[in-house]
Design a protein around this motif. Structure first.
Motif, PDB file in Angstrom:
ATOM      1  N   PRO A 290      -8.913   9.227 -11.689  1.00 44.66           N
ATOM      2  CA  PRO A 290      -9.059  10.209 -10.516  1.00 44.66           C
ATOM      3  C   PRO A 290      -8.728   9.569  -9.259  1.00 44.66           C
ATOM      4  O   PRO A 290      -8.240  10.110  -8.269  1.00 44.66           O
ATOM      5  CB  PRO A 290     -10.494  10.394 -10.690  1.00 44.66           C
ATOM      6  CG  PRO A 290     -11.197  10.061 -11.827  1.00 44.66           C
ATOM      7  CD  PRO A 290      -9.935   9.222 -12.271  1.00 44.66           C
ATOM      8  N   TYR A 291      -8.831   7.982  -9.105  1.00 45.08           N
ATOM      9  CA  TYR A 291      -8.542   7.610  -7.611  1.00 45.08           C
ATOM     10  C   TYR A 291      -6.919   7.583  -7.712  1.00 45.08           C
ATOM     11  O   TYR A 291      -6.311   7.652  -6.404  1.00 45.08           O
ATOM     12  CB  TYR A 291      -9.037   6.046  -7.566  1.00 45.08           C
ATOM     13  CG  TYR A 291      -8.400   5.340  -6.581  1.00 45.08           C
ATOM     14  CD1 TYR A 291      -8.991   5.629  -5.254  1.00 45.08           C
ATOM     15  CD2 TYR A 291      -7.621   4.366  -6.633  1.00 45.08           C
ATOM     16  CE1 TYR A 291      -8.308   4.870  -4.267  1.00 45.08           C
ATOM     17  CE2 TYR A 291      -7.057   3.632  -5.718  1.00 45.08           C
ATOM     18  CZ  TYR A 291      -7.455   3.992  -4.510  1.00 45.08           C
ATOM     19  OH  TYR A 291      -6.922   3.419  -3.170  1.00 45.08           O
ATOM     20  N   THR A 292      -6.163   7.094  -8.664  1.00 43.29           N
ATOM     21  CA  THR A 292      -4.690   7.131  -8.653  1.00 43.29           C
ATOM     22  C   THR A 292      -4.219   8.554  -8.391  1.00 43.29           C
ATOM     23  O   THR A 292      -3.233   8.763  -7.609  1.00 43.29           O
ATOM     24  CB  THR A 292      -4.057   6.789  -9.865  1.00 43.29           C
ATOM     25  OG1 THR A 292      -4.759   5.440 -10.540  1.00 43.29           O
ATOM     26  CG2 THR A 292      -2.643   6.411  -9.726  1.00 43.29           C
TER      27      THR A 292
ATOM     28  N   HIS B  22       0.895  -1.225   0.039  1.00 45.04           N
ATOM     29  CA  HIS B  22       0.167  -0.082   0.120  1.00 45.04           C
ATOM     30  C   HIS B  22       0.755   1.291   0.125  1.00 45.04           C
ATOM     31  O   HIS B  22       0.473   2.418   0.064  1.00 45.04           O
ATOM     32  CB  HIS B  22      -0.830   0.067   0.961  1.00 45.04           C
ATOM     33  CG  HIS B  22      -0.160   0.182   2.535  1.00 45.04           C
ATOM     34  ND1 HIS B  22       0.321  -0.941   3.113  1.00 45.04           N
ATOM     35  CD2 HIS B  22       0.291   1.311   3.191  1.00 45.04           C
ATOM     36  CE1 HIS B  22       0.768  -0.403   4.204  1.00 45.04           C
ATOM     37  NE2 HIS B  22       0.915   0.853   4.351  1.00 45.04           N
ATOM     38  N   ASP B  23       2.339   0.998  -0.152  1.00 40.83           N
ATOM     39  CA  ASP B  23       2.958   2.142   0.079  1.00 40.83           C
ATOM     40  C   ASP B  23       3.810   2.295  -1.405  1.00 40.83           C
ATOM     41  O   ASP B  23       4.492   1.533  -1.936  1.00 40.83           O
ATOM     42  CB  ASP B  23       4.383   1.575   0.951  1.00 40.83           C
ATOM     43  CG  ASP B  23       5.381   2.883   1.396  1.00 40.83           C
ATOM     44  OD1 ASP B  23       5.478   3.542   0.630  1.00 40.83           O
ATOM     45  OD2 ASP B  23       6.028   2.599   2.284  1.00 40.83           O
ATOM     46  N   LEU B  24       3.516   3.646  -1.564  1.00 41.35           N
ATOM     47  CA  LEU B  24       3.850   3.937  -3.260  1.00 41.35           C
ATOM     48  C   LEU B  24       5.433   4.211  -3.109  1.00 41.35           C
ATOM     49  O   LEU B  24       5.846   3.960  -4.151  1.00 41.35           O
ATOM     50  CB  LEU B  24       2.939   5.275  -3.581  1.00 41.35           C
ATOM     51  CG  LEU B  24       1.266   5.259  -3.753  1.00 41.35           C
ATOM     52  CD1 LEU B  24       0.958   6.642  -4.486  1.00 41.35           C
ATOM     53  CD2 LEU B  24       1.211   3.976  -4.868  1.00 41.35           C
ATOM     54  N   ALA B  25       5.903   4.378  -2.285  1.00 41.96           N
ATOM     55  CA  ALA B  25       7.363   4.717  -2.150  1.00 41.96           C
ATOM     56  C   ALA B  25       8.132   3.325  -2.613  1.00 41.96           C
ATOM     57  O   ALA B  25       9.097   3.069  -3.202  1.00 41.96           O
ATOM     58  CB  ALA B  25       7.927   5.192  -0.811  1.00 41.96           C
ATOM     59  N   VAL B  26       7.568   2.248  -1.728  1.00 49.08           N
ATOM     60  CA  VAL B  26       8.136   0.767  -1.989  1.00 49.08           C
ATOM     61  C   VAL B  26       7.926   0.603  -3.586  1.00 49.08           C
ATOM     62  O   VAL B  26       8.561   0.080  -4.154  1.00 49.08           O
ATOM     63  CB  VAL B  26       7.268   0.165  -0.994  1.00 49.08           C
ATOM     64  CG1 VAL B  26       7.654  -1.385  -1.529  1.00 49.08           C
ATOM     65  CG2 VAL B  26       7.728   0.251   0.267  1.00 49.08           C
ATOM     66  N   ALA B  27       6.703   0.765  -4.067  1.00 48.74           N
ATOM     67  CA  ALA B  27       6.387   0.532  -5.345  1.00 48.74           C
ATOM     68  C   ALA B  27       7.286   1.217  -6.349  1.00 48.74           C
ATOM     69  O   ALA B  27       7.778   0.661  -7.273  1.00 48.74           O
ATOM     70  CB  ALA B  27       4.738   0.803  -5.889  1.00 48.74           C
TER      71      ALA B  27
ATOM     72  N   ASP C   6       6.818   4.612 -13.343  1.00 48.81           N
ATOM     73  CA  ASP C   6       7.046   6.291 -12.986  1.00 48.81           C
ATOM     74  C   ASP C   6       6.037   7.015 -14.022  1.00 48.81           C
ATOM     75  O   ASP C   6       5.538   8.154 -13.291  1.00 48.81           O
ATOM     76  CB  ASP C   6       8.400   6.492 -13.874  1.00 48.81           C
ATOM     77  CG  ASP C   6       9.772   6.161 -12.934  1.00 48.81           C
ATOM     78  OD1 ASP C   6       9.275   6.067 -12.068  1.00 48.81           O
ATOM     79  OD2 ASP C   6      10.715   6.034 -13.668  1.00 48.81           O
ATOM     80  N   GLN C   7       5.460   6.414 -14.954  1.00 50.89           N
ATOM     81  CA  GLN C   7       4.315   7.122 -15.727  1.00 50.89           C
ATOM     82  C   GLN C   7       3.177   7.229 -15.018  1.00 50.89           C
ATOM     83  O   GLN C   7       2.433   8.327 -14.903  1.00 50.89           O
ATOM     84  CB  GLN C   7       4.104   5.978 -16.939  1.00 50.89           C
ATOM     85  CG  GLN C   7       3.913   6.899 -18.383  1.00 50.89           C
ATOM     86  CD  GLN C   7       4.000   5.971 -19.470  1.00 50.89           C
ATOM     87  OE1 GLN C   7       3.565   4.707 -19.520  1.00 50.89           O
ATOM     88  NE2 GLN C   7       4.674   6.199 -20.253  1.00 50.89           N
ATOM     89  N   VAL C   8       2.802   5.995 -14.225  1.00 52.13           N
ATOM     90  CA  VAL C   8       1.480   5.783 -13.361  1.00 52.13           C
ATOM     91  C   VAL C   8       1.656   7.046 -12.276  1.00 52.13           C
ATOM     92  O   VAL C   8       0.777   7.748 -12.108  1.00 52.13           O
ATOM     93  CB  VAL C   8       1.342   4.581 -12.740  1.00 52.13           C
ATOM     94  CG1 VAL C   8      -0.032   4.512 -11.748  1.00 52.13           C
ATOM     95  CG2 VAL C   8       0.876   3.607 -14.101  1.00 52.13           C
ATOM     96  N   LEU C   9       2.836   7.079 -11.583  1.00 49.76           N
ATOM     97  CA  LEU C   9       2.916   7.827 -10.600  1.00 49.76           C
ATOM     98  C   LEU C   9       3.203   9.528 -10.773  1.00 49.76           C
ATOM     99  O   LEU C   9       2.700  10.585 -10.027  1.00 49.76           O
ATOM    100  CB  LEU C   9       4.090   7.370  -9.538  1.00 49.76           C
ATOM    101  CG  LEU C   9       3.919   6.043  -8.965  1.00 49.76           C
ATOM    102  CD1 LEU C   9       5.045   5.509  -8.019  1.00 49.76           C
ATOM    103  CD2 LEU C   9       2.491   5.922  -8.195  1.00 49.76           C
ATOM    104  N   ASP C  10       3.892   9.514 -12.013  1.00 54.11           N
ATOM    105  CA  ASP C  10       4.209  11.033 -12.257  1.00 54.11           C
ATOM    106  C   ASP C  10       3.065  11.735 -13.103  1.00 54.11           C
ATOM    107  O   ASP C  10       2.718  12.756 -13.008  1.00 54.11           O
ATOM    108  CB  ASP C  10       5.534  11.057 -13.423  1.00 54.11           C
ATOM    109  CG  ASP C  10       6.566  10.635 -12.381  1.00 54.11           C
ATOM    110  OD1 ASP C  10       6.484  10.765 -11.063  1.00 54.11           O
ATOM    111  OD2 ASP C  10       7.729  10.254 -12.962  1.00 54.11           O
TER     112      ASP C  10
END
Ligand SMILES: Nc1ncnc2c1ncn2[C@@H]1O[C@H](COP(=O)(O)OP(=O)(O)OP(=O)(O)O)[C@@H](O)[C@H]1O
Length: 261
Positions: free
Chosen positions: A249-251, A213-218, A240-244
């Motif tokens: 809307p949920y992401t 559940h930790d985006l930093a780990v992902a 990187d694409q998904v996070l940047d």
């Protein structure tokens, strides 16, 4: 055809229902050799259900999961493999790192035996070799070799997690499932463990499916990311694409809530 390029694991239209309740729904993706796939989403979004189906611990209600075996090519986990074959895979080609190391270790036997047991399961018999390899792996996960004969219960939480990782990786599996491997640890211990995991995954060229559940780990570990909500995959792409540049809307909410912390 070059088998190296073929998916190692193929998931097609997978759904899992618990009675009327949706565990996960209509999920399809391929996992390529050497790829690290992160699965993120809020609590109850279906991450563990999906991981448990993929690792053959839970039989899906619908859909197919096939694994590219070393000798027989692609085989469906449930329609083409027997229970003993799946169990054999779990002891050899696959590994599962649990969030709670107690679920993945045998607490009543020494650290060395925890590692050595996996080697014996794949046919190792020579005591000296098993002991030496177990010792090597202890130091690979940064545990002093002097602790070889100690029980895991005498280890700290971080050490137990590193021991669980050694036990899982000693047989050089091709595919490793990880369920929140850094959850439940102090932040500083988490950072060290993540560093270690990243090094091992790269050096061994492992294919990994990691639920967190930790985006930093992902971000740190995974090449590709799947975002789940209410049992469905709502976004899927390069990490990187998904996070940047999150599209759903949920992401966007998930990413912005981390930025605000
Ligand atoms: N054994 C079960 N029986 C009934 N419903 C279940 C069972 N396991 C999971 N569920 C339901 O399936 C849905 C997905 O749960 P799951 O545990 O896969 O989510 P998750 O994303 O892994 O959550 P968490 O991050 O809290 O572990 C939830 O609605 C949950 O209540």
């Amino acid at each position: 055809m070059n088998t190296i390029l073929q998916p190692l694991l193929k998931v097609e239209n997978l759904s899992m229902m618990y009675g009327d309740r949706v565990g996960c729904q209509n999920i399809s993706f391929d996992l390529r050799p050497g790829e690290v796939l992160g699965i993120v989403g809020e609590s109850g979004s279906g991450k563990s259900t999906l991981l448990n189906c993929m690792s053959a611990q839970l039989k899906p209600t619908k859909g197919a999961i096939s694994y590219n075996t070393r000798h027989d090519g692609n085989r469906d986990l449930f329609t083409e493999m027997t229970e003993p074959e799946r169990r054999f895979l779990m002891r050899t080609d696959w590994a599962f790192v649990h969030q709670n190391p107690r679920d993945g270790l045998r607490m009543g036997v020494s650290a060395g035996a925890n590692i050595g047991e996996r080697l014996m399961a794949v046919g190792w018999r020579h005591y000296g070799n098993i002991r030496n390899t177990s010792q090597d792996w202890l130091s690979k996960v940064e545990i002093s070799e002097e602790r070889l004969d100690d029980l895991p219960s005498t280890f700290s939480g971080g050490m137990q997690q590193r021991l669980q990782i050694a036990r899982n990786l000693v047989t050089e599996p091709r595919l490793v499932f990880m369920d929140e491997p850094t959850g439940g640890l102090d932040v500083s211990v988490q950072a060290k463990l993540l560093d270690l995991l990243r090094g091992l995954v790269q050096n061994l060229g492992l294919s990994v499916v990691i639920v967190t559940h930790d985006l930093a780990v992902a971000r740190l570990l995974s090449h590709r990311l799947m975002v789940m909500q209410n049992g469905r995959v709502i976004e899927n792409g390069l990490t990187d694409q998904v996070l940047d540049d999150p599209q759903h809307p949920y992401t966007q909410l998930l990413v912005s809530s981390i930025l605000q912390c």
